[in-house]
Design a protein around this motif. Sequence first.
Motif, PDB file in Angstrom:
ATOM      1  N   GLN A  49      -9.252   0.276  -0.210  1.00 45.46           N
ATOM      2  CA  GLN A  49      -7.825   0.350  -0.519  1.00 45.46           C
ATOM      3  C   GLN A  49      -7.083  -0.887   0.008  1.00 45.46           C
ATOM      4  OE1 GLN A  49      -4.952   3.420   1.082  1.00 45.46           O
ATOM      5  NE2 GLN A  49      -5.335   4.292  -0.957  1.00 45.46           N
ATOM      6  N   ASP A  50      -7.431  -1.329   1.194  1.00 49.60           N
ATOM      7  CA  ASP A  50      -6.826  -2.552   1.739  1.00 49.60           C
ATOM      8  C   ASP A  50      -7.108  -3.745   0.829  1.00 49.60           C
ATOM      9  OD1 ASP A  50      -5.756  -1.280   3.927  1.00 49.60           O
ATOM     10  OD2 ASP A  50      -7.149  -2.138   5.376  1.00 49.60           O
ATOM     11  N   ARG A  59       0.843  -1.208   0.000  1.00 48.78           N
ATOM     12  CA  ARG A  59       0.000   0.000   0.000  1.00 48.78           C
ATOM     13  C   ARG A  59       0.874   1.253   0.000  1.00 48.78           C
ATOM     14  NH1 ARG A  59      -3.786  -0.096   4.689  1.00 48.78           N
ATOM     15  NH2 ARG A  59      -1.833   0.146   5.798  1.00 48.78           N
ATOM     16  N   ASP A  60       1.923   1.254   0.814  1.00 47.77           N
ATOM     17  CA  ASP A  60       2.821   2.401   0.880  1.00 47.77           C
ATOM     18  C   ASP A  60       3.519   2.617  -0.469  1.00 47.77           C
ATOM     19  OD1 ASP A  60       4.119   4.489   2.503  1.00 47.77           O
ATOM     20  OD2 ASP A  60       5.936   3.281   2.187  1.00 47.77           O
ATOM     21  N   ALA A  61       3.934   1.519  -1.120  1.00 49.53           N
ATOM     22  CA  ALA A  61       4.603   1.637  -2.416  1.00 49.53           C
ATOM     23  C   ALA A  61       3.651   2.133  -3.506  1.00 49.53           C
ATOM     24  CB  ALA A  61       5.206   0.293  -2.819  1.00 49.53           C
ATOM     25  N   LEU A  62       2.405   1.700  -3.448  1.00 50.82           N
ATOM     26  CA  LEU A  62       1.440   2.088  -4.482  1.00 50.82           C
ATOM     27  C   LEU A  62       0.889   3.497  -4.293  1.00 50.82           C
ATOM     28  CD1 LEU A  62      -0.623  -1.214  -4.830  1.00 50.82           C
ATOM     29  CD2 LEU A  62       1.024  -0.272  -6.472  1.00 50.82           C
ATOM     30  N   PHE A  63       0.646   3.880  -3.042  1.00 53.61           N
ATOM     31  CA  PHE A  63      -0.067   5.130  -2.780  1.00 53.61           C
ATOM     32  C   PHE A  63       0.774   6.192  -2.074  1.00 53.61           C
ATOM     33  CE2 PHE A  63      -3.289   1.807  -3.085  1.00 53.61           C
ATOM     34  CZ  PHE A  63      -4.072   2.332  -4.098  1.00 53.61           C
ATOM     35  N   GLY A  64       1.956   5.804  -1.595  1.00 51.88           N
ATOM     36  CA  GLY A  64       2.806   6.770  -0.913  1.00 51.88           C
ATOM     37  C   GLY A  64       2.134   7.342   0.327  1.00 51.88           C
ATOM     38  N   PRO A  65       2.809   8.196   1.042  1.00 55.48           N
ATOM     39  CA  PRO A  65       2.239   8.708   2.289  1.00 55.48           C
ATOM     40  C   PRO A  65       1.062   9.666   2.097  1.00 55.48           C
ATOM     41  CG  PRO A  65       4.328   9.770   1.826  1.00 55.48           C
ATOM     42  CD  PRO A  65       4.154   8.685   0.795  1.00 55.48           C
ATOM     43  N   ALA A  93       9.063   4.960  17.037  1.00 56.14           N
ATOM     44  CA  ALA A  93      10.231   4.731  16.180  1.00 56.14           C
ATOM     45  C   ALA A  93       9.938   5.037  14.709  1.00 56.14           C
ATOM     46  CB  ALA A  93      10.701   3.286  16.330  1.00 56.14           C
ATOM     47  N   GLY A  94       8.656   5.090  14.349  1.00 56.00           N
ATOM     48  CA  GLY A  94       8.301   5.310  12.945  1.00 56.00           C
ATOM     49  C   GLY A  94       8.728   4.170  12.052  1.00 56.00           C
ATOM     50  N   THR A  95       8.713   2.948  12.580  1.00 54.13           N
ATOM     51  CA  THR A  95       9.245   1.804  11.848  1.00 54.13           C
ATOM     52  C   THR A  95       8.222   1.066  10.999  1.00 54.13           C
ATOM     53  OG1 THR A  95       8.900   0.427  13.798  1.00 54.13           O
ATOM     54  CG2 THR A  95      11.102   1.378  13.508  1.00 54.13           C
ATOM     55  N   HIS A  96       6.955   1.342  11.179  1.00 55.59           N
ATOM     56  CA  HIS A  96       5.929   0.612  10.432  1.00 55.59           C
ATOM     57  C   HIS A  96       5.314   1.514   9.384  1.00 55.59           C
ATOM     58  CE1 HIS A  96       2.514  -1.948   9.548  1.00 55.59           C
ATOM     59  NE2 HIS A  96       3.162  -2.922  10.155  1.00 55.59           N
ATOM     60  N   PRO A  97       5.087   0.998   8.167  1.00 55.97           N
ATOM     61  CA  PRO A  97       4.553   1.857   7.107  1.00 55.97           C
ATOM     62  C   PRO A  97       3.096   2.281   7.317  1.00 55.97           C
ATOM     63  CG  PRO A  97       4.773  -0.396   6.323  1.00 55.97           C
ATOM     64  CD  PRO A  97       5.413  -0.344   7.680  1.00 55.97           C
ATOM     65  N   ALA A  98       2.341   1.573   8.161  1.00 54.28           N
ATOM     66  CA  ALA A  98       0.936   1.935   8.386  1.00 54.28           C
ATOM     67  C   ALA A  98       0.842   2.894   9.566  1.00 54.28           C
ATOM     68  CB  ALA A  98       0.097   0.689   8.641  1.00 54.28           C
ATOM     69  N   ALA A  99       0.545   4.142   9.282  1.00 48.80           N
ATOM     70  CA  ALA A  99       0.507   5.176  10.326  1.00 48.80           C
ATOM     71  C   ALA A  99      -0.740   5.115  11.194  1.00 48.80           C
ATOM     72  CB  ALA A  99       0.613   6.558   9.679  1.00 48.80           C
ATOM     73  N   ASN A 100      -1.716   4.303  10.801  1.00 46.36           N
ATOM     74  CA  ASN A 100      -2.952   4.219  11.587  1.00 46.36           C
ATOM     75  C   ASN A 100      -2.908   3.137  12.658  1.00 46.36           C
ATOM     76  OD1 ASN A 100      -3.122   1.969   9.840  1.00 46.36           O
ATOM     77  ND2 ASN A 100      -5.350   2.099   9.749  1.00 46.36           N
TER      78      ASN A 100
END
Length: 190
Positions: free
Chosen positions: A52-53, A37-43, A125-132
Motif C-alpha cells: 500500500q505504501d 494514503r489517507d485520501a485514497l483508503f480512508g481510515p 494530539a491526533g495530528t498525523h494521518p498515519a496512526a501507526n
Amino acid sequence: MIVQLAGLPGTGKSTLAADLTRALGPTTLLLDKDRIRDALFGPHLVTYTRDQDDFCVRVMHQAAARHFREHPRAAAVLDGRTCSRRYQIEEVQRLAEETEQPLRIIECVCPDEVAARRLQQDLLAGTHPAANRDHALHRELKARAEPIALPVLRLDTSAPLPDCTRAALTYLSAGHAHAVRPALKEAPIP
C-alpha cells in the motif's frame, strides 16, 4: 527539482517539507504519502503494508511527473517516506531521470528521545494521518535501515525550524552533500 525528504518517523520530515514548500514558492508541489494514503483508503482501509505504501508513492510520482510537464522549472517536495530501503531511493532516482529533474535528498535526523517525544505528541494530539507512527515503529525501521548511497544532506532537525529551512535551502541551491547542524537560536521543531 525533486526534493525527497528522508528520515525515520518523528524526525521532522513533514514539518520541514511544509516550510520548504512555502519558501520555494507558489509553483512548488508538496506531496505527502501519508495524506495521499489517507485520501485514497480512508481510515477503514489503510493497511500500512509495503504494498500500500509503494502504491501511494507511485501515485505521488505520477502527480510529480504531471506537475513537471506543466511547470518544468518548478519543484516537487516528496514527504512521508523514510527512504530507509535502497529500492525507495532507486524509485525516486527513476522519477528524476524520467522527468529530467535534479534530485536532492534531505535526510532528517534527530536524537531518538526527540523523535519519541514528537511521536507521542502527535499521537496524543491526533495530528498525523498515519496512526501507526510510534516509537516502536521508529526503532523497527531504524534497526533495518539501509544507508542512502547518493549525495544527501543529513539535517539535524532538533535545531530550530528556521535554521533547518535555511540550511536546506542553501543545500538545494548548491546541490551538494554535507552534514549540517544549524546553530540553536530559536525553539526547536515541535
